[in-house]
Structure formats: structure tokens, C-alpha cells
Write a protein that holds these residues in place. Structure first.
Motif, PDB file in Angstrom:
ATOM      1  N   GLU A 104      13.643  10.763 -50.492  1.00 55.18           N
ATOM      2  CA  GLU A 104      12.197  10.868 -50.674  1.00 55.18           C
ATOM      3  C   GLU A 104      11.825  10.808 -52.162  1.00 55.18           C
ATOM      4  O   GLU A 104      10.853  10.162 -52.544  1.00 55.18           O
ATOM      5  N   LEU A 105      12.622  11.449 -52.993  1.00 55.18           N
ATOM      6  CA  LEU A 105      12.393  11.446 -54.433  1.00 55.18           C
ATOM      7  C   LEU A 105      12.491  10.028 -54.998  1.00 55.18           C
ATOM      8  O   LEU A 105      11.604   9.573 -55.728  1.00 55.18           O
ATOM      9  N   ARG A 106      13.542   9.312 -54.625  1.00 50.99           N
ATOM     10  CA  ARG A 106      13.722   7.937 -55.108  1.00 50.99           C
ATOM     11  C   ARG A 106      12.626   7.009 -54.584  1.00 50.99           C
ATOM     12  O   ARG A 106      12.117   6.159 -55.303  1.00 50.99           O
ATOM     13  N   ARG A 107      12.253   7.198 -53.328  1.00 52.64           N
ATOM     14  CA  ARG A 107      11.200   6.365 -52.742  1.00 52.64           C
ATOM     15  C   ARG A 107       9.858   6.607 -53.450  1.00 52.64           C
ATOM     16  O   ARG A 107       9.148   5.666 -53.795  1.00 52.64           O
ATOM     17  N   ALA A 108       9.525   7.878 -53.697  1.00 59.96           N
ATOM     18  CA  ALA A 108       8.271   8.201 -54.385  1.00 59.96           C
ATOM     19  C   ALA A 108       8.272   7.625 -55.798  1.00 59.96           C
ATOM     20  O   ALA A 108       7.260   7.106 -56.273  1.00 59.96           O
ATOM     21  N   HIS A 109       9.398   7.706 -56.468  1.00 59.10           N
ATOM     22  CA  HIS A 109       9.540   7.159 -57.821  1.00 59.10           C
ATOM     23  C   HIS A 109       9.360   5.646 -57.804  1.00 59.10           C
ATOM     24  O   HIS A 109       8.643   5.075 -58.626  1.00 59.10           O
ATOM     25  N   GLU A 110      10.009   5.008 -56.845  1.00 65.92           N
ATOM     26  CA  GLU A 110       9.932   3.551 -56.724  1.00 65.92           C
ATOM     27  C   GLU A 110       8.505   3.098 -56.397  1.00 65.92           C
ATOM     28  O   GLU A 110       7.990   2.148 -56.982  1.00 65.92           O
ATOM     29  N   GLN A 111       7.866   3.784 -55.468  1.00 66.34           N
ATOM     30  CA  GLN A 111       6.507   3.416 -55.069  1.00 66.34           C
ATOM     31  C   GLN A 111       5.513   3.616 -56.200  1.00 66.34           C
ATOM     32  O   GLN A 111       4.526   2.899 -56.296  1.00 66.34           O
ATOM     33  N   ALA A 112       5.784   4.580 -57.050  1.00 67.91           N
ATOM     34  CA  ALA A 112       4.886   4.829 -58.179  1.00 67.91           C
ATOM     35  C   ALA A 112       5.041   3.770 -59.258  1.00 67.91           C
ATOM     36  O   ALA A 112       4.210   3.655 -60.140  1.00 67.91           O
TER      37      ALA A 112
END
Length: 113
Positions: free
Chosen positions: A72-80
Motif C-alpha cells: 500500500e505504501l509503494r502504491r500510494a507513493h507511485e500514484q502520487a
């Protein structure tokens, strides 16, 4: 040594560049005083500071303990669209009327005519 992406995420957290990412981490760290201390210590610190690297290590341990959080952390970072430390990512969302300038470093003047 934390993964470079975790250091990049830690740098984003230090500047609160991505509010949703910060809230995700703060919620995950809520029951861990040492992790909250690392998050607080990194606030406003430069991307290459010991505080940001320490936060990256804490993020690495949290991701290893809870793989779902790590994803979830990596996905949120990537999406941002947050770039690796030392690079710039500009984003514009929504309807824009008028001029927009996206840049990393500008040397000299900028004029819209």
C-alpha cells in the motif's frame, strides 16, 4: 540500509509532500512510539539527512512486518508521482484556466505574455 524507494518515501514524508501518504504512515505508526518519533524527527529534514534515512529504515521494518502495508505504501507513493530523491516531479490535476509553469530549477526570469 533501506531501499532507495523507501528513502524517497521518507523524504516525501519529511516534507509532507503527499498528504495521503503521510496520513497512511501516521495511521500505521499510531501504536508505535519509536516509529512516530522517527516520523517526527524527519519532519523538515533534508532528503539526505540521517533522520530521513532512519525513517526509511523504520518504513522498511514496517513493510517487512506487514507486507500489505508495504504494498500500500509503494502504491500510494507511485500514484502520487513522487520521484526518487534528488529529482523533481510536477503534477497538475483538475481544470486549469490560464498559464501553468512546471519546473525543477529555474535560473533567470519567467514571463507569461
Amino acid at each position: 540500509m533501506p531501499e532507495p524507494v523507501l528513502v524517497s518515501i521518507a523524504a516525501s514524508l519529511a516534507t509532507r509532500a503527499v498528504a495521503g501518504l503521510y496520513e497512511l504512515v501516521r495511521a500505521r505508526f499510531a501504536g508505535d512510539p519509536a516509529a512516530i518519533a522517527a516520523l517526527t524527527a524527519a519532519e523538515g529534514a533534508p532528503p539526505d539527512s540521517p533522520q530521513v534515512h532512519a525513517l526509511g529504515e523504520v518504513l522498511g521494518r514496517a513493510a517487512a512486518t506487514d507486507p500489505r502495508f508495504g504494498e500500500e505504501l509503494r502504491r500510494a507513493h507511485e500514484q502520487a508521482g513522487v520521484a526518487q530523491t534528488g529529482r523533481v516531479t510536477n503534477q497538475i490535476s483538475g481544470t486549469v484556466h490560464g498559464n501553468v509553469l512546471q519546473a525543477g530549477d529555474i535560473q533567470g526570469g519567467v514571463s507569461f505574455r
